[in-house]
Design a protein around this motif. Structure first.
Motif, PDB file in Angstrom:
ATOM      1  N   VAL A  45       0.839  -1.195   0.000  1.00  0.00           N
ATOM      2  CA  VAL A  45       0.000   0.000   0.000  1.00  0.00           C
ATOM      3  C   VAL A  45       0.874   1.245   0.000  1.00  0.00           C
ATOM      4  O   VAL A  45       1.993   1.230   0.521  1.00  0.00           O
ATOM      5  N   GLY A  46       0.370   2.319  -0.608  1.00  0.00           N
ATOM      6  CA  GLY A  46       1.103   3.575  -0.602  1.00  0.00           C
ATOM      7  C   GLY A  46       0.161   4.730  -0.888  1.00  0.00           C
ATOM      8  O   GLY A  46      -0.912   4.557  -1.482  1.00  0.00           O
ATOM      9  N   MET A  47       0.577   5.918  -0.450  1.00  0.00           N
ATOM     10  CA  MET A  47      -0.202   7.122  -0.744  1.00  0.00           C
ATOM     11  C   MET A  47       0.413   7.842  -1.935  1.00  0.00           C
ATOM     12  O   MET A  47       1.628   8.057  -1.977  1.00  0.00           O
ATOM     13  N   LEU A  48      -0.413   8.193  -2.906  1.00  0.00           N
ATOM     14  CA  LEU A  48       0.042   8.979  -4.048  1.00  0.00           C
ATOM     15  C   LEU A  48       0.247  10.417  -3.583  1.00  0.00           C
ATOM     16  O   LEU A  48      -0.668  11.046  -3.053  1.00  0.00           O
ATOM     17  N   ARG A  49       1.460  10.930  -3.769  1.00  0.00           N
ATOM     18  CA  ARG A  49       1.793  12.263  -3.258  1.00  0.00           C
ATOM     19  C   ARG A  49       2.260  13.177  -4.391  1.00  0.00           C
ATOM     20  O   ARG A  49       3.214  13.938  -4.231  1.00  0.00           O
ATOM     21  N   THR A  50       1.584  13.104  -5.533  1.00  0.00           N
ATOM     22  CA  THR A  50       1.965  13.909  -6.681  1.00  0.00           C
ATOM     23  C   THR A  50       0.735  14.203  -7.530  1.00  0.00           C
ATOM     24  O   THR A  50      -0.258  13.486  -7.464  1.00  0.00           O
ATOM     25  N   ASP A  51       0.848  15.248  -8.329  1.00  0.00           N
ATOM     26  CA  ASP A  51      -0.215  15.579  -9.281  1.00  0.00           C
ATOM     27  C   ASP A  51       0.126  15.111 -10.689  1.00  0.00           C
ATOM     28  O   ASP A  51      -0.519  15.500 -11.658  1.00  0.00           O
ATOM     29  N   THR A  52       1.147  14.259 -10.795  1.00  0.00           N
ATOM     30  CA  THR A  52       1.536  13.709 -12.093  1.00  0.00           C
ATOM     31  C   THR A  52       0.365  12.946 -12.719  1.00  0.00           C
ATOM     32  O   THR A  52      -0.444  12.338 -12.024  1.00  0.00           O
ATOM     33  N   SER A  53       0.298  12.962 -14.046  1.00  0.00           N
ATOM     34  CA  SER A  53      -0.768  12.255 -14.767  1.00  0.00           C
ATOM     35  C   SER A  53      -0.463  10.757 -14.761  1.00  0.00           C
ATOM     36  O   SER A  53       0.416  10.291 -15.499  1.00  0.00           O
ATOM     37  N   VAL A  54      -1.171  10.017 -13.926  1.00  0.00           N
ATOM     38  CA  VAL A  54      -0.923   8.587 -13.767  1.00  0.00           C
ATOM     39  C   VAL A  54      -2.232   7.811 -13.915  1.00  0.00           C
ATOM     40  O   VAL A  54      -3.321   8.373 -13.831  1.00  0.00           O
ATOM     41  N   PHE A  55      -2.088   6.490 -14.113  1.00  0.00           N
ATOM     42  CA  PHE A  55      -3.254   5.607 -14.087  1.00  0.00           C
ATOM     43  C   PHE A  55      -2.833   4.283 -13.461  1.00  0.00           C
ATOM     44  O   PHE A  55      -1.633   3.990 -13.321  1.00  0.00           O
ATOM     45  N   LEU A  56      -3.815   3.484 -13.074  1.00  0.00           N
ATOM     46  CA  LEU A  56      -3.562   2.232 -12.381  1.00  0.00           C
ATOM     47  C   LEU A  56      -3.233   1.122 -13.369  1.00  0.00           C
ATOM     48  O   LEU A  56      -3.986   0.874 -14.314  1.00  0.00           O
TER      49      LEU A  56
END
Length: 414
Positions: A281-292
């Motif tokens: 588990v982790g918290m996303l800490r960015t506004d980068t354009s990502v997907f799962l």
């Protein structure tokens, strides 16, 4: 990797085909599967972890492997997946299985190929290069690789020297890895202590505290050959409360939009791996354009009900691990169904108590996390030294017969 004018006297540059025979043995059905790992070990998969690997029912094209064979993964060799097999077994046709010709030591050749991988030389030589995927399935492409080749006895000395010195470095790395693991357990203990004061009445399903729970698109996204702003998060990017985006695949914008049709990840979302491996588990800490990528769930905290940090700490606690072991049991490879991911129990005390609770957990975890960062930094330095040592030895930058392994890479170019 090195030109003929740069090698020591008595060495030559030889194409790989002059050093190795390509084998194609018929395997036995009762033999185990041999795998070449990126750390250079080639062994039966049963000797190491088997989760995260796909087993073939038909095993079409599989080939036999003997102890002492040089085994090279044609699609992963650029990342170091090459070595001398310590086991008898069988492997898939994506491997080149080779035996040495006269005046060739397979251990030396495997170290030379690993040095080529470290320096990026293999990536330049491959006939097909995709994003972080270098294709050497053609024997002709693989067989023409130029190998710096000393006399046989010197090959053996270099291979023996590297076996001893890399084992020493690996021993140190194991200690730092154990230290890292201990810091993770210590940080978990802080969470467990903080949540122990809450009774079962404060335990609710994850669906009750989230404004959104999103499953990934469960098929492989086509990646781009060029770097783009749109990144795919894989299960390997999610570890110990963090989402590390330093190693990600890029995709085209149309793929990014299609794979985010169920919901686009946001800064502060909690990402959870439900398979391969289960429970990271982790918290996303960015506004980068990502997907799962595949096998990942997204949990978005309803901040009116629960702080996102407290949701993360719930997933990092021992009570969550116990739930995962129960829900993920009963199959060859641990995994969770999407429906079960909605049922995971979360400790959610009154919102007025959560600021103080989160502050208490963060303060308790701080020292452990700092120690973990130091240990990881040492692991990275040891890996760099290991690579530099191998590269310097197989290119003749120092004489292993007079080297002790201490400071032998000072002044060399790796």
């Amino acid at each position: 990797m090195i030109g003929s004018s740069e090698i020591p006297d008595g060495w030559s540059i030889q194409p790989l085909r002059r050093l190795l025979f390509k084998e194609n043995r018929k395997p036995s059905t009762d033999q185990g599967v041999v795998t070449a790992y990126r750390d250079g070990q080639v062994t039966l998969r049963s000797h190491r972890r088997e989760d995260g690997y796909t087993f073939s029912d038909k095993e079409q094209g599989y080939q036999g492997v003997e102890i002492g064979d040089l085994v090279f993964h044609a699609l992963d060799g650029f990342a170091g997946a090459v070595g001398v097999s310590d086991s008898k077994g069988k492997c898939s046709p994506v491997y080149h299985v080779c035996s040495p010709k006269d005046k060739c030591d397979p251990g030396f050749i495997s170290y030379a190929l690993r040095a080529m991988a470290f320096t990026g030389f293999l990536e330049l030589q491959a006939g097909t290069v995709r994003q972080r995927s270098v294709d050497f399935r053609s024997w002709e492409t693989f067989a023409r690789l130029p190998i710096p080749t000393p006399p046989l006895e010197e090959q053996r000395r270099i291979a023996d020297f590297l076996s001893v010195e890399t084992a020493r470095i690996d021993g140190l790395a194991d200690r730092y890895q154990k230290l890292t693991d201990l810091t993770v357990e210590r940080a978990r203990a802080v969470i467990d202590k903080a949540l122990a004061g809450f009774s079962a009445e404060f335990s609710v399903p994850a669906s009750a505290v989230c404004s959104a729970i999103v499953d990934c698109v469960n098929k492989t996204a086509p990646t781009s050959t060029e770097a783009t702003p749109y990144k795919m998060i894989r299960t390997s990017n999610i570890r110990n409360g963090e989402v590390d985006l330093s190693e990600t695949f890029s995709v085209e914008r149309r793929v990014f939009i299609e794979w985010n049709r169920r919901g686009t990840p946001r800064n502060g979302d909690i990402l959870f791996t439900r398979e391969a491996p289960l429970g990271q588990v982790g918290m996303l800490r960015t506004d980068t354009s990502v997907f799962l990528g595949q096998r990942i769930m997204l949990y978005r905290a309803n901040e009116n009900v629960i702080k996102k940090e407290l949701l993360l700490y719930n997933f990092l606690g021992s009570h969550m691990d116990r739930q995962l072991r129960l829900l993920g049991a009963g199959s060859l490879h641990e995994h969770m169904r999407v429906g079960d991911c909605l049922k995971l129990r979360i400790y959610c005390p009154p919102r007025t108590q959560q600021d103080e609770l989160v502050a208490e957990i963060e303060a308790g975890r701080e020292k452990s996390l700092q120690l973990a960062k130091l240990a990881k930094r040492q692991l990275a330095l040891l890996s760099e030294r290991r690579q530099a040592l191998i590269t310097a030895a197989v290119t003749g930058q120092f004489d292993v017969s007079t080297a002790s392994g201490r400071n032998v890479t000072d002044g060399v170019t790796a």
